[in-house]
Design a protein around this motif. Structure first.
Motif, PDB file in Angstrom:
ATOM      1  N   PRO A  21       0.826  -1.208   0.000  1.00  0.00           N
ATOM      2  CA  PRO A  21       0.000   0.000   0.000  1.00  0.00           C
ATOM      3  C   PRO A  21       0.864   1.264   0.000  1.00  0.00           C
ATOM      4  O   PRO A  21       1.926   1.301   0.626  1.00  0.00           O
ATOM      5  CB  PRO A  21      -0.797  -0.108   1.310  1.00  0.00           C
ATOM      6  CG  PRO A  21      -0.715  -1.546   1.703  1.00  0.00           C
ATOM      7  CD  PRO A  21       0.584  -2.055   1.162  1.00  0.00           C
ATOM      8  N   ALA A  22       0.413   2.283  -0.706  1.00  0.00           N
ATOM      9  CA  ALA A  22       1.136   3.556  -0.769  1.00  0.00           C
ATOM     10  C   ALA A  22       1.305   4.115   0.636  1.00  0.00           C
ATOM     11  O   ALA A  22       0.425   3.976   1.487  1.00  0.00           O
ATOM     12  CB  ALA A  22       0.378   4.547  -1.643  1.00  0.00           C
ATOM     13  N   HIS A  44      14.086  -0.553  10.106  1.00  0.00           N
ATOM     14  CA  HIS A  44      14.231  -1.621   9.107  1.00  0.00           C
ATOM     15  C   HIS A  44      13.080  -1.681   8.105  1.00  0.00           C
ATOM     16  O   HIS A  44      12.851  -2.711   7.481  1.00  0.00           O
ATOM     17  CB  HIS A  44      14.412  -3.004   9.763  1.00  0.00           C
ATOM     18  CG  HIS A  44      15.550  -3.063  10.721  1.00  0.00           C
ATOM     19  ND1 HIS A  44      16.860  -2.848  10.354  1.00  0.00           N
ATOM     20  CD2 HIS A  44      15.576  -3.291  12.057  1.00  0.00           C
ATOM     21  CE1 HIS A  44      17.643  -2.967  11.416  1.00  0.00           C
ATOM     22  NE2 HIS A  44      16.886  -3.234  12.464  1.00  0.00           N
ATOM     23  N   LYS A  45      12.360  -0.591   7.941  1.00  0.00           N
ATOM     24  CA  LYS A  45      11.266  -0.529   6.961  1.00  0.00           C
ATOM     25  C   LYS A  45      11.532   0.631   6.007  1.00  0.00           C
ATOM     26  O   LYS A  45      12.131   1.642   6.383  1.00  0.00           O
ATOM     27  CB  LYS A  45       9.902  -0.325   7.640  1.00  0.00           C
ATOM     28  CG  LYS A  45       9.538  -1.396   8.647  1.00  0.00           C
ATOM     29  CD  LYS A  45       9.043  -2.636   7.975  1.00  0.00           C
ATOM     30  CE  LYS A  45       8.619  -3.657   9.030  1.00  0.00           C
ATOM     31  NZ  LYS A  45       8.010  -4.815   8.476  1.00  0.00           N
ATOM     32  N   TYR A  46      11.042   0.496   4.782  1.00  0.00           N
ATOM     33  CA  TYR A  46      11.338   1.458   3.729  1.00  0.00           C
ATOM     34  C   TYR A  46      10.072   1.870   3.004  1.00  0.00           C
ATOM     35  O   TYR A  46       9.060   1.171   3.043  1.00  0.00           O
ATOM     36  CB  TYR A  46      12.364   0.859   2.755  1.00  0.00           C
ATOM     37  CG  TYR A  46      13.683   0.661   3.462  1.00  0.00           C
ATOM     38  CD1 TYR A  46      14.655   1.638   3.429  1.00  0.00           C
ATOM     39  CD2 TYR A  46      13.888  -0.469   4.244  1.00  0.00           C
ATOM     40  CE1 TYR A  46      15.827   1.498   4.140  1.00  0.00           C
ATOM     41  CE2 TYR A  46      15.061  -0.620   4.967  1.00  0.00           C
ATOM     42  CZ  TYR A  46      16.022   0.363   4.909  1.00  0.00           C
ATOM     43  OH  TYR A  46      17.173   0.234   5.635  1.00  0.00           O
ATOM     44  N   LEU A  47      10.153   3.022   2.351  1.00  0.00           N
ATOM     45  CA  LEU A  47       9.047   3.545   1.563  1.00  0.00           C
ATOM     46  C   LEU A  47       9.481   3.682   0.112  1.00  0.00           C
ATOM     47  O   LEU A  47      10.622   4.084  -0.172  1.00  0.00           O
ATOM     48  CB  LEU A  47       8.619   4.922   2.077  1.00  0.00           C
ATOM     49  CG  LEU A  47       7.975   4.966   3.454  1.00  0.00           C
ATOM     50  CD1 LEU A  47       7.880   6.409   3.939  1.00  0.00           C
ATOM     51  CD2 LEU A  47       6.597   4.326   3.410  1.00  0.00           C
TER      52      LEU A  47
END
Length: 195
Positions: free
Chosen positions: A73-74, A115-118
């Protein structure tokens, strides 16, 4: 067993070669952005790791990378493990090194969640820009083997896959992964772009 046919080289156009910091910031990787000779597809490959982590040396299609995160999801952060499906090889570092290259290219950014990216940037514009560039070098994959190894393989021997002198090949090492040849263009006039 690696046969001479399995080691046939495929020509790509190398448009970008760059160094990117790893996601942990403890080292760096070198990566290349490639196109097929007909300039219809974009590919990425990890060339080297400055640290001790292994990875699989293979050519990854940009559309496979996009497909790996298409269901995200965006504006929702995601972990880099989603990129594993874009690889044939199973090294744990493949996805992280690819994400490091994408961060460097301005297509991913760290999120506020550890540890999360967009997904950021204009991916279609990046792809179109790479395809339009004329300043490219020929990139052969897999890299040429030394002549003595080529003779040995031609005689039916198995090509070595360890790439560090004095090191024995270990499971999951920096192995060359055979990939399909870059697609040839069928349209008129495209044959002039092929080497």
């Amino acid at each position: 067993m690696n046969s001479p046919e399995a080691l046939a080289q495929t020509a790509y156009r190398q448009v970008i070669e760059a160094r990117a910091p790893t996601l942990s910031g403890s080292g760096g990787i070198r990566y290349a952005v490639l196109t097929d000779p007909g300039r219809s597809r974009v590919f990425l490959t990890i060339l080297a790791n400055e640290g001790g982590g292994n990875f699989n040396r293979e050519i990854v299609a940009f559309d496979d990378i996009e497909e790996a995160i298409a269901d995200q999801p965006a504006e929702t952060p995601f972990g880099v493990k989603v990129f594993r499906v874009a690889f044939i090889g199973k090294s744990n570092n493949n996805a992280g090194f690819l994400a490091a290259a994408l961060v460097h290219a301005g297509l991913l950014a760290p999120s506020e969640v550890k540890h999360k990216y967009l997904k950021i940037g204009d991916w279609p514009a990046f792809e179109a820009g790479v395809l339009a560039r004329d300043d490219a070098e020929t990139f052969l994959f897999p890299p040429a083997l030394p002549e003595a190894v080529q003779v040995f393989v031609s005689a039916g021997g198995v090509a070595p896959v360890a790439d560090k002198p004095g090191k024995k090949n270990r499971r999951g090492g920096n192995r060359l992964i055979p990939v399909e040849a870059a697609p040839a263009e069928a349209g008129e006039g495209d044959h002039a772009d092929h080497p």
